[in-house]
Design a protein around this motif. Structure first.
Motif, PDB file in Angstrom:
ATOM      1  N   SER A   7      46.030  30.985  56.405  1.00  0.00           N
ATOM      2  CA  SER A   7      46.070  29.608  56.888  1.00  0.00           C
ATOM      3  C   SER A   7      47.394  29.323  57.580  1.00  0.00           C
ATOM      4  O   SER A   7      48.464  29.521  56.994  1.00  0.00           O
ATOM      5  CB  SER A   7      45.881  28.624  55.730  1.00  0.00           C
ATOM      6  N   PRO A   8      47.357  28.806  58.831  1.00  0.00           N
ATOM      7  CA  PRO A   8      48.603  28.493  59.539  1.00  0.00           C
ATOM      8  C   PRO A   8      49.260  27.213  59.046  1.00  0.00           C
ATOM      9  O   PRO A   8      50.400  26.925  59.419  1.00  0.00           O
ATOM     10  CB  PRO A   8      48.139  28.345  60.994  1.00  0.00           C
ATOM     11  N   THR A   9      48.557  26.443  58.220  1.00  0.00           N
ATOM     12  CA  THR A   9      49.116  25.170  57.757  1.00  0.00           C
ATOM     13  C   THR A   9      49.763  25.273  56.397  1.00  0.00           C
ATOM     14  O   THR A   9      50.182  24.270  55.832  1.00  0.00           O
ATOM     15  CB  THR A   9      48.014  24.092  57.723  1.00  0.00           C
ATOM     16  N   GLY A  10      49.846  26.466  55.835  1.00  0.00           N
ATOM     17  CA  GLY A  10      50.503  26.635  54.541  1.00  0.00           C
ATOM     18  C   GLY A  10      49.565  26.423  53.378  1.00  0.00           C
ATOM     19  O   GLY A  10      48.378  26.735  53.451  1.00  0.00           O
ATOM     20  N   GLY A  11      50.128  25.844  52.292  1.00  0.00           N
ATOM     21  CA  GLY A  11      49.341  25.670  51.085  1.00  0.00           C
ATOM     22  C   GLY A  11      48.497  24.410  51.108  1.00  0.00           C
ATOM     23  O   GLY A  11      48.631  23.552  51.986  1.00  0.00           O
ATOM     24  N   SER A  12      47.615  24.297  50.117  1.00  0.00           N
ATOM     25  CA  SER A  12      46.768  23.113  49.983  1.00  0.00           C
ATOM     26  C   SER A  12      46.663  22.748  48.510  1.00  0.00           C
ATOM     27  O   SER A  12      46.683  23.622  47.626  1.00  0.00           O
ATOM     28  CB  SER A  12      45.382  23.356  50.574  1.00  0.00           C
ATOM     29  N   CYS A  13      46.580  21.440  48.244  1.00  0.00           N
ATOM     30  CA  CYS A  13      46.481  20.947  46.877  1.00  0.00           C
ATOM     31  C   CYS A  13      45.043  21.075  46.387  1.00  0.00           C
ATOM     32  O   CYS A  13      44.132  20.456  46.949  1.00  0.00           O
ATOM     33  CB  CYS A  13      46.916  19.482  46.807  1.00  0.00           C
ATOM     34  N   VAL A  14      44.856  21.881  45.358  1.00  0.00           N
ATOM     35  CA  VAL A  14      43.522  22.126  44.810  1.00  0.00           C
ATOM     36  C   VAL A  14      43.470  21.605  43.385  1.00  0.00           C
ATOM     37  O   VAL A  14      44.274  22.022  42.534  1.00  0.00           O
ATOM     38  CB  VAL A  14      43.183  23.627  44.845  1.00  0.00           C
ATOM     39  N   ALA A  15      42.559  20.685  43.130  1.00  0.00           N
ATOM     40  CA  ALA A  15      42.433  20.102  41.794  1.00  0.00           C
ATOM     41  C   ALA A  15      41.833  21.105  40.824  1.00  0.00           C
ATOM     42  O   ALA A  15      40.909  21.853  41.172  1.00  0.00           O
ATOM     43  CB  ALA A  15      41.571  18.841  41.858  1.00  0.00           C
ATOM     44  N   GLY A  16      42.358  21.151  39.620  1.00  0.00           N
ATOM     45  CA  GLY A  16      41.779  21.988  38.582  1.00  0.00           C
ATOM     46  C   GLY A  16      40.544  21.339  37.993  1.00  0.00           C
ATOM     47  O   GLY A  16      40.210  20.189  38.305  1.00  0.00           O
ATOM     48  N   ASP A  17      39.850  22.075  37.146  1.00  0.00           N
ATOM     49  CA  ASP A  17      38.642  21.524  36.522  1.00  0.00           C
ATOM     50  C   ASP A  17      38.859  21.175  35.057  1.00  0.00           C
ATOM     51  O   ASP A  17      37.932  20.744  34.374  1.00  0.00           O
ATOM     52  CB  ASP A  17      37.464  22.483  36.668  1.00  0.00           C
ATOM     53  N   GLY A  18      40.105  21.370  34.554  1.00  0.00           N
ATOM     54  CA  GLY A  18      40.426  20.939  33.202  1.00  0.00           C
ATOM     55  C   GLY A  18      39.941  21.833  32.093  1.00  0.00           C
ATOM     56  O   GLY A  18      39.895  21.403  30.928  1.00  0.00           O
ATOM     57  N   CYS A  19      39.590  23.079  32.396  1.00  0.00           N
ATOM     58  CA  CYS A  19      39.142  23.975  31.330  1.00  0.00           C
ATOM     59  C   CYS A  19      40.276  24.223  30.331  1.00  0.00           C
ATOM     60  O   CYS A  19      41.453  24.020  30.628  1.00  0.00           O
ATOM     61  CB  CYS A  19      38.635  25.294  31.908  1.00  0.00           C
ATOM     62  N   ASP A  20      39.919  24.656  29.126  1.00  0.00           N
ATOM     63  CA  ASP A  20      40.873  24.831  28.040  1.00  0.00           C
ATOM     64  C   ASP A  20      41.305  26.292  27.965  1.00  0.00           C
ATOM     65  O   ASP A  20      40.486  27.195  27.749  1.00  0.00           O
ATOM     66  CB  ASP A  20      40.224  24.408  26.714  1.00  0.00           C
ATOM     67  N   LEU A  21      42.605  26.540  28.115  1.00  0.00           N
ATOM     68  CA  LEU A  21      43.126  27.908  28.143  1.00  0.00           C
ATOM     69  C   LEU A  21      42.898  28.652  26.844  1.00  0.00           C
ATOM     70  O   LEU A  21      42.729  29.886  26.841  1.00  0.00           O
ATOM     71  CB  LEU A  21      44.620  27.886  28.473  1.00  0.00           C
ATOM     72  N   PHE A  22      42.908  27.924  25.729  1.00  0.00           N
ATOM     73  CA  PHE A  22      42.799  28.612  24.443  1.00  0.00           C
ATOM     74  C   PHE A  22      41.370  28.621  23.914  1.00  0.00           C
ATOM     75  O   PHE A  22      40.956  29.572  23.259  1.00  0.00           O
ATOM     76  CB  PHE A  22      43.752  27.968  23.435  1.00  0.00           C
ATOM     77  N   ALA A  23      40.600  27.590  24.236  1.00  0.00           N
ATOM     78  CA  ALA A  23      39.187  27.597  23.847  1.00  0.00           C
ATOM     79  C   ALA A  23      38.373  28.485  24.778  1.00  0.00           C
ATOM     80  O   ALA A  23      37.292  28.943  24.405  1.00  0.00           O
ATOM     81  CB  ALA A  23      38.628  26.171  23.862  1.00  0.00           C
ATOM     82  N   GLN A  24      38.894  28.725  26.012  1.00  0.00           N
ATOM     83  CA  GLN A  24      38.168  29.521  27.016  1.00  0.00           C
ATOM     84  C   GLN A  24      36.707  29.042  27.104  1.00  0.00           C
ATOM     85  O   GLN A  24      35.753  29.758  26.811  1.00  0.00           O
ATOM     86  CB  GLN A  24      38.247  31.006  26.684  1.00  0.00           C
ATOM     87  N   ASP A  25      36.581  27.776  27.525  1.00  0.00           N
ATOM     88  CA  ASP A  25      35.291  27.085  27.491  1.00  0.00           C
ATOM     89  C   ASP A  25      34.552  27.097  28.826  1.00  0.00           C
ATOM     90  O   ASP A  25      33.679  26.260  29.056  1.00  0.00           O
ATOM     91  CB  ASP A  25      35.502  25.636  27.049  1.00  0.00           C
ATOM     92  N   CYS A  26      34.866  28.033  29.707  1.00  0.00           N
ATOM     93  CA  CYS A  26      34.174  28.097  31.003  1.00  0.00           C
ATOM     94  C   CYS A  26      32.737  28.587  30.827  1.00  0.00           C
ATOM     95  O   CYS A  26      32.440  29.393  29.943  1.00  0.00           O
ATOM     96  CB  CYS A  26      34.908  29.038  31.953  1.00  0.00           C
ATOM     97  N   GLU A  27      31.851  28.110  31.706  1.00  0.00           N
ATOM     98  CA  GLU A  27      30.477  28.587  31.707  1.00  0.00           C
ATOM     99  C   GLU A  27      30.391  29.942  32.396  1.00  0.00           C
ATOM    100  O   GLU A  27      31.321  30.399  33.060  1.00  0.00           O
ATOM    101  CB  GLU A  27      29.582  27.580  32.442  1.00  0.00           C
ATOM    102  N   ASN A  28      29.250  30.590  32.215  1.00  0.00           N
ATOM    103  CA  ASN A  28      28.904  31.804  32.954  1.00  0.00           C
ATOM    104  C   ASN A  28      29.842  32.977  32.707  1.00  0.00           C
ATOM    105  O   ASN A  28      29.926  33.887  33.528  1.00  0.00           O
ATOM    106  CB  ASN A  28      28.872  31.531  34.470  1.00  0.00           C
ATOM    107  N   GLY A  29      30.586  32.948  31.586  1.00  0.00           N
ATOM    108  CA  GLY A  29      31.476  34.060  31.283  1.00  0.00           C
ATOM    109  C   GLY A  29      32.741  34.096  32.099  1.00  0.00           C
ATOM    110  O   GLY A  29      33.460  35.097  32.096  1.00  0.00           O
ATOM    111  N   ALA A  30      33.030  33.015  32.845  1.00  0.00           N
ATOM    112  CA  ALA A  30      34.250  32.974  33.650  1.00  0.00           C
ATOM    113  C   ALA A  30      35.463  32.772  32.751  1.00  0.00           C
ATOM    114  O   ALA A  30      35.347  32.388  31.580  1.00  0.00           O
ATOM    115  CB  ALA A  30      34.161  31.859  34.694  1.00  0.00           C
TER     116      ALA A  30
END
Length: 575
Positions: A474-497
């Motif tokens: 990207s020639p415009t540099g970085g972009s602000c991407v919102a997280g989805d709030g998943c829990d790092l320790f519970a590892q509560d993502c769907e689909n095995g992610a």
């Protein structure tokens, strides 16, 4: 002229975007005005149709990862090779359906594009072994009860086909769709009026699909040989198989050091230089150049080729597709090789050419494509020589007409940097889909997930819960991407992610890998759930809680090193 079914000397008259007239060699041609093109010594045939493409996937080794979109590069390569229509059988749905809409609206120069969008597979099944962000590349079906929800997510995109995955796995068995789930999918697709195509790897997969009424198949089984009884059953059911011999052929040539042509400067006209370099990199080829792998891939290739002949002799319809986007399966170029491989397998050249033209068009339900006859769309390829006598004549492209317009093939060579946009888009707002950085409005950048987002140059430029992510293309540099709030320790993502931290208090589900505790990261900078990839060292580090409240102590005497200042929330990694 080869019209998609037969060959004869003739004159072809194009008016506007259609074939107006096909005049036999001895007939008179009456044209009031227009250009006369003498193609003596050449052959005119319909534009080629590739029934298996991954538009966004680069053709580097499996261990190679490239964050660039490459959609325009791959589109140019297909057009230059005379591929004037194609079916995308697996790309992130938002991007591929957007590209399809633009192509059909005439906003971008591109082949006729048909697309499946996300694949239907079992959780942990091929190709999303270690998870997938929901609705992106895979939709997961673990029982018939999941089918309604998957179709609710899939149908708004108006897929041209629905692709299901029946894949047993190799040395390690994979979860796979149950026969009841396949039947439920086929029933729902029938109600929606959308054909189903099944990814298969062995004969039993075909049996499961046929039992459910599915008669279209992606890939030729290569795990075992197809019996004459199954071949007869397939023929009686009107089955269509798209063999994709190019995949095993590409792996075979890499494994055996027979991938010639990488030093040809002309290859850079169609293949990104980084992909060519990756196919020369021994470290990226290590897993697919061992003696054991050479033995395995030879068997796979031999069985697939033998099965093509068995099915062709039984009267099963064979249509052409390359599976472009796999190692050394180059967009556009690979379909020409696929036709040659069909001939190697025992199909007469005229049948192999039909597989990539008229037959492929019939599979798509488009009788105006893949043929040269009155009223057909004027997608026309001219090659030097006669591909019916020597199929390698397809490599000698002289002219390509797209909807009656002669393409400037030189201008479409990758080093020229010509844009395919006929109506450039600008001013897209936050959250809107973007296929290139200039499409976004002021102070916005095209994020790595192809959405317009606020431009940033560091974590402090984004609001809490949003991370500044940089895309090297990207020639415009970085972009602000919102997280989805998943829990790092519970590892509560769907689909095995896996849940990972992005910085600035943002967490997000990401593709999971297999590594942890200092093991290497996967190609997508992925690690097992509960670990994150240190991109500097390329190793996976286990997550820990520096406060000791939510996670076990680091094993093996390792220390929990606080990364809260980087992550923007209390978390550490084991070192």
């Amino acid at each position: 002229m080869f019209d998609g079914a037969r060959a004869a000397r003739a004159t072809v008259v194009i008016e506007g975007d259609r074939v107006k007239q096909v005049v036999p060699d001895e007939g008179d041609v009456a044209v009031a005005a227009g250009e006369v093109v003498d193609i003596a010594g050449k052959t005119v045939l319909p534009g080629l149709i590739d029934l298996h493409v991954h538009s966004l996937s680069a053709a580097g080794p499996y261990a190679y990862h490239d964050s660039d979109l490459h959609l325009e590069d791959h589109t140019k390569a297909m057009l230059r090779s005379g591929v004037t229509s194609y079916l995308d059988l697996g790309s992130p749905q938002r991007v591929i359906f957007e590209q399809r809409a633009r192509a059909r609206a005439g906003e971008v120069l591109a082949p006729q594009l048909f697309a499946a969008g996300p694949l239907l597979t079992a959780t942990g099944g091929h190709p999303c072994y270690h998870g997938s962000p929901p609705g992106d590349f895979c939709l997961f079906i673990d029982s018939p009860a999941d089918v309604a929800g998957a179709f609710e997510a899939l149908l708004p995109g108006a897929p041209d086909v629905i692709k299901i995955v029946l894949e047993p796995g190799g040395s390690q068995p994979l979860p796979r769709l149950s026969p009841d789930s396949v039947a439920s999918i086929a029933q729902a697709a029938g109600a929606a009026g959308i054909p189903v195509i099944a990814h298969v790897a062995e004969a039993d997969d075909i049996e499961v699909a046929l039992d459910a009424g599915v008669t279209r198949f992606a890939h030729m089984p290569d795990q075992d040989l197809i019996s004459s009884e199954l071949a007869s059953r397939m023929a009686a059911a009107g089955a269509v198989v798209v063999p994709t011999l190019s995949v095993m052929d590409g792996l075979y040539r890499i494994a055996h050091g027979a991938l010639d042509g990488l030093d040809d400067p002309a290859l850079r006209d169609d293949v990104p230089a980084d992909v060519i370099a990756a196919l020369r990199d021994p470290s990226l080829l290590a897993e697919i150049t061992t003696a054991r792998y050479r033995e395995i891939v030879k068997g796979l290739r031999d069985r697939a080729i033998a099965n093509v002949l068995t099915l062709h002799q039984a009267g099963v319809t064979i249509a052409a597709g390359s599976d472009a986007g796999n190692p050394a399966v180059f967009h556009g170029l690979a379909l020409r090789r696929e036709v040659a491989l069909l001939v190697e397998a025992g199909m007469p050249p005229i049948d192999a050419l039909a597989a990539a033209t008229r037959t492929a068009a019939d599979v798509l339900g488009r009788p105006d494509l893949g043929r040269i006859e009155e009223g057909a769309l004027a997608d026309v390829l001219v090659v030097d020589g006669d591909p019916l006598a020597d199929v390698r004549a397809l490599d000698r492209v002289s002219r390509v007409y797209k909807s009656g317009v002669l393409l400037d093939r030189d201008a479409l060579a990758l080093p020229r940097g010509t844009s395919l946009a006929r109506q450039p888009r600008t001013g897209a707002g936050p959250g809107e889909t973007c296929l290139a950085a200039p499409e976004c409005g002021d102070a916005l950048s095209c994020s790595p997930d192809q959405r317009c987002a606020a431009t940033c140059d560091g974590p402090s430029a984004c609001g809490p819960g949003s991370a500044c992510l940089h895309d090297g293309g990207s020639p415009t540099g970085g972009s602000c991407v919102a997280g989805d709030g998943c829990d790092l320790f519970a590892q509560d993502c769907e689909n095995g992610a896996a849940c990972v931290f992005l910085g600035n208090g943002a967490t997000s589900c990401w593709y999971a890998g297999a590594g942890s505790g200092g093991q290497p990261c996967d190609a997508l900078f992925s690690c097992a759930p509960g670990s994150v990839c240190d991109e500097r060292s390329g190793t996976c580090e286990d997550l820990c809680d520096p406060r000791g409240d939510r996670a076990r102590a680091c094993p093996g005497g390792r220390k929990c090193v606080d990364r809260s200042s980087i992550a923007g929330l209390p978390v550490g990694v084991c070192e």
